[in-house]
Design an enzyme around this catalytic site. Structure first.
Site, mmCIF file in Angstrom:
data_model
loop_
_atom_site.group_PDB
_atom_site.id
_atom_site.type_symbol
_atom_site.label_atom_id
_atom_site.label_comp_id
_atom_site.label_asym_id
_atom_site.label_seq_id
_atom_site.Cartn_x
_atom_site.Cartn_y
_atom_site.Cartn_z
ATOM 1 N N TYR A 1 52.745 34.941 48.890
ATOM 2 C CA TYR A 1 52.553 34.717 50.335
ATOM 3 C C TYR A 1 53.382 35.729 51.128
ATOM 4 O O TYR A 1 52.880 36.384 52.045
ATOM 5 C CB TYR A 1 52.976 33.283 50.661
ATOM 6 N N ILE B 1 35.573 27.416 57.342
ATOM 7 C CA ILE B 1 34.566 27.035 56.336
ATOM 8 C C ILE B 1 34.376 25.525 56.314
ATOM 9 O O ILE B 1 33.409 25.022 55.779
ATOM 10 C CB ILE B 1 34.896 27.536 54.905
HETATM 11 N N1 SER Z 1 55.453 27.176 56.586
HETATM 12 C C1 SER Z 1 55.256 28.262 55.669
HETATM 13 C C2 SER Z 1 55.401 27.823 54.273
HETATM 14 O O1 SER Z 1 56.177 26.928 54.031
HETATM 15 C C3 SER Z 1 56.232 29.375 55.958
HETATM 16 O O2 SER Z 1 55.691 30.233 56.881
HETATM 17 O O3 SER Z 1 54.799 28.372 53.414
#
Ligand code: SER
Length: 316
Positions: A142, A35
């Site tokens: 995440y 984007i």
């Molecule tokens: N580098 C990423 C993070 O710190 C981990 O996959 O969120």
């Protein structure tokens, strides 16, 4: 369908993969999408398409235009930023992946790469040499999205024969671009602080060890996995991948060994809790057995590579 499409090309990994794919296949066969514009001079050598990867129609138009043999779907919101907007992180981490898998199922893309992460593990997983197969109980959105995404990848492979491949990246350390919103970001910032002669404000405890990897190793792992014979791949969720592991204190010590001094002001925050829930190191036997993975950089090698990269007159 003979092009290489990178979606999320403006990010930390996207720029590195752009350079590697341009070198390997020629810039005219690489298509960049994001984007926002890709902030690297060599981006101008390839076609750029502005695209919101959460929009299925925009993604369909993109693959019609790009005609990719391989799509690298890198769009993500990393761990620390994700905790500040959990539903936005969920949408950004899942929708582009599902659009990619659907487009591959419909035959518009031959092979898909999607990055997973050490964030799939939670506090109950073994800390050292964390196995490929263990309970995945992450405590960040995440991590939850990466576990879910891994299962979607496996589902599309098993049910529809989609050739999707994935790696559980550790913290990625590169000199060409800065990461954003991750828990491992401090390690990249440490090099910039050291070379600019300013102290590092570190949000982790000095002894918090995390798995890390040079961009060079990460890009090579990605290309090796994508080139591997599909029949040899026993893991269709995502492969564990070990590079090296260090804590902030160990990084400072290695910098000192290599003649670079860094002062650190420790002020652990919520990112320390995230780091504490992740492994210190991973067992990556499946990657080694299935497609010959071998990391090139240990911690001294990573520090040498970063210092050399950052002292080049122009990055690129
Ligand atoms: N580098 C990423 C993070 O710190 C981990 O996959 O969120």
């Amino acid at each position: 369908m003979s092009n290489y499409l990178i979606v999320g090309a403006a990010g930390q990994l996207g720029i590195e993969l752009m350079l590697a794919l341009q070198k390997k296949h020629g810039p005219e066969r690489v298509v960049l999408a994001d984007i926002r514009p890709v902030d690297h001079p060599d981006a101008a050598l390839s076609t750029f398409v502005q695209c919101d990867a959460t929009d299925k129609e925009a993604m369909a138009d993109l693959v019609n235009q790009a005609r990719p043999a391989e799509m690298y779907m890198l769009v993500a919101m990393l761990s620390a930023k994700g905790e500040a907007s959990h539903l936005q992180a969920w949408g950004l981490n899942m929708d582009p992946l599902l659009h990619s898998l659907e487009l591959a199922r419909e035959g518009h893309v031959t092979k898909v790469f999607w990055p997973s992460s050490i964030a799939v593990f939670g506090p109950d997983a073994p800390k050292n040499c964390t196995p490929q197969n263990t309970g995945l109980h992450p405590t960040t959105v995440y991590g939850v999205s990466k576990v879910s995404g891994e299962l979607w990848c496996q589902y599309y492979h098993q049910k529809f024969g989609v050739d999707v491949r994935s790696l559980r990246y550790p913290g990625l350390i590169g000199f060409r671009s800065q990461p954003g919103g991750g828990t491992t970001d401090y390690a990249v910032e440490a090099f910039h602080a050291a070379l600019e002669g300013r102290p590092l404000n570190c949000y982790l405890e000095s002894t918090e060890s995390l798995p890390m990897m040079t961009m060079e190793d990460a890009v090579r792992a990605t290309l090796e996995l994508m080139e591997a014979d599909g029949d040899a791949l026993s893991v269709r969720t995502s492969y564990n991948l070990q590079g090296c592991s260090f804590s902030p204190a160990e990084l400072v010590a290695e910098l000192r060994t290599q003649g670079v001094l860094l002062d650190v002001l420790y002020a652990p925050d919520t990112r320390q809790d995230i780091a504490a829930s992740w492994p210190n190191s991973l067992e990556d036997d499946a990657a080694h057995a299935d497609w010959g993975w071998q990391a090139a950089h240990d911690t001294p090698g990573l520090v040498r590579a970063m210092l050399a990269g950052l002292s080049q007159p122009a990055v690129g």
